[in-house]
Design an enzyme around this catalytic site. Structure first.
Site, PDB file in Angstrom:
ATOM      1  N   LYS A  32      -7.483   1.665  -1.227  1.00  0.00           N
ATOM      2  CA  LYS A  32      -6.212   2.275  -0.858  1.00  0.00           C
ATOM      3  C   LYS A  32      -6.475   3.711  -0.447  1.00  0.00           C
ATOM      4  O   LYS A  32      -7.068   4.481  -1.208  1.00  0.00           O
ATOM      5  CB  LYS A  32      -5.219   2.221  -2.024  1.00  0.00           C
ATOM      6  CG  LYS A  32      -3.814   2.653  -1.640  1.00  0.00           C
ATOM      7  CD  LYS A  32      -2.828   2.361  -2.765  1.00  0.00           C
ATOM      8  CE  LYS A  32      -1.408   2.688  -2.340  1.00  0.00           C
ATOM      9  NZ  LYS A  32      -0.440   2.371  -3.420  1.00  0.00           N
ATOM     10  N   ASP A  41       3.914   1.669 -20.830  1.00  0.00           N
ATOM     11  CA  ASP A  41       4.772   1.035 -19.815  1.00  0.00           C
ATOM     12  C   ASP A  41       4.345  -0.420 -19.620  1.00  0.00           C
ATOM     13  O   ASP A  41       4.231  -0.903 -18.497  1.00  0.00           O
ATOM     14  CB  ASP A  41       4.708   1.792 -18.494  1.00  0.00           C
ATOM     15  CG  ASP A  41       5.830   1.378 -17.531  1.00  0.00           C
ATOM     16  OD1 ASP A  41       6.869   0.874 -18.010  1.00  0.00           O
ATOM     17  OD2 ASP A  41       5.665   1.555 -16.316  1.00  0.00           O
ATOM     18  N   LYS A  87       4.635  -4.253 -19.264  1.00  0.00           N
ATOM     19  CA  LYS A  87       5.636  -5.210 -18.804  1.00  0.00           C
ATOM     20  C   LYS A  87       4.914  -6.233 -17.936  1.00  0.00           C
ATOM     21  O   LYS A  87       3.780  -5.995 -17.478  1.00  0.00           O
ATOM     22  CB  LYS A  87       6.741  -4.511 -18.005  1.00  0.00           C
ATOM     23  CG  LYS A  87       6.238  -3.673 -16.842  1.00  0.00           C
ATOM     24  CD  LYS A  87       7.383  -2.886 -16.197  1.00  0.00           C
ATOM     25  CE  LYS A  87       6.876  -1.972 -15.086  1.00  0.00           C
ATOM     26  NZ  LYS A  87       7.968  -1.176 -14.478  1.00  0.00           N
ATOM     27  N   ASN A 136       3.099  -5.269 -14.790  1.00  0.00           N
ATOM     28  CA  ASN A 136       1.875  -4.485 -14.937  1.00  0.00           C
ATOM     29  C   ASN A 136       0.725  -5.302 -15.532  1.00  0.00           C
ATOM     30  O   ASN A 136      -0.294  -4.736 -15.927  1.00  0.00           O
ATOM     31  CB  ASN A 136       2.123  -3.249 -15.812  1.00  0.00           C
ATOM     32  CG  ASN A 136       2.943  -2.190 -15.085  1.00  0.00           C
ATOM     33  OD1 ASN A 136       3.011  -2.186 -13.861  1.00  0.00           O
ATOM     34  ND2 ASN A 136       3.569  -1.309 -15.828  1.00  0.00           N
TER      35      ASN A 136
END
Length: 268
Positions: free
Chosen positions: A3, A106, A108, A111
């Site tokens: 990326k 975080d 979830k 993820n």
């Protein structure tokens, strides 16, 4: 996969790149088969066809071909043995991360990525924090994460332990994997489903969720595990799950009723 971030793009400012580098540096400390791997380079050059050199930053990411765990559970809930498989992998990864001094904050299904063999990879450590706390007290104070996976300590704006809130989120994920829907909208006393757990009426909580399920869908051991994982301040449960991670998750949901955990009255 790579990326690339064009450093001339105003969206890729110094603050964004600094936060990105922080996340990558956190991940570089964690080398585990169930944690997503990547590498960050802050100063690179991209040579255009006309010979111009563009300053860039870039990330080299581990190839993960299976997509997000969320994509699969959104189609159909998992069988118990599949839930146990992913629960064990996530538990092992969290135990390693916490032992390495890093809390995710975080967690979830979005993820949790899957590789080509459908093994879980915990990703997105953008909200990660030291287990020891910013001040060395062992507690964190920032209200962040994804609301529907936040522990009640966070929603009530109380100091919290990073590993404990990670395990709370893992309990929600496990419930979703098996049932196909979340146990509640938000872990606060105003939520009608969480209030049943908060007021020690777990029997009504499970009766409500069992209404549209086949008889016996939720086993007693599964209910016991989830009920205890979704309590306020899971210090004792954290210690128990840590020992479970070390020993390896068995082929059935282990009972933990002996812990006898209850929610403090100030949250009711």
């Amino acid at each position: 996969a790579i990326k690339v971030f064009d450093k001339k793009n105003p969206h890729n400012d110094a603050k964004m790149l600094s936060n990105l580098q922080k996340e990558v540096e956190t991940l570089l400390k964690l080398k585990h088969s169930n944690i997503f791997m990547l590498e960050f380079k802050a100063d690179g050059l991209k040579v255009k066809a006309d010979g111009r050199k563009i300053p860039i930053a870039y990330i080299v990411m581990e190839l993960v071909e299976g997509g997000e765990l969320f994509d699969y559970v959104a189609i159909k809930p998992f069988k118990p043995e599949i839930c146990r498989f992913y629960f064990n992998q996530m538990l092992q990864a969290l135990h390693y991360s916490h032992s390495s001094g890093v809390a995710h904050r975080d967690l979830k299904p979005e993820n949790i990525l899957l590789d080509k063999n459908f093994n879980a990879k915990i990703a997105d450590f953008g909200f990660a924090a030291p287990v020891e706390g910013r001040d060395g007290s062992g507690f964190l104070h920032t209200v962040l994460g994804t609301q529907s996976y936040m522990a009640p300590e966070i929603t009530s704006r109380q100091p919290y332990q990073g590993p404990v809130v990670d395990l709370f989120a893992l309990g929600i994920i496990l419930f979703i994997l098996y049932s196909g829907h979340p146990p509640f909208a938000m872990a606060e006393a105003r939520d009608p489903h969480y209030k049943l757990l908060a007021t020690n009426r777990a029997d009504l909580f499970w009766k409500t969720h069992s209404g549209r399920k086949p008889e016996g869908f939720f086993s007693d051991s599964f209910k016991d595990l989830i009920t205890n994982m979704l309590q306020f301040s899971l210090t004792n449960v954290f210690l128990w799950l840590t020992s479970l991670a070390i020993a390896g998750c068995p082929n059935k949901w282990p009972p933990i009723k002996t812990l006898g955990l209850n929610l403090p009255s100030e949250l009711i």
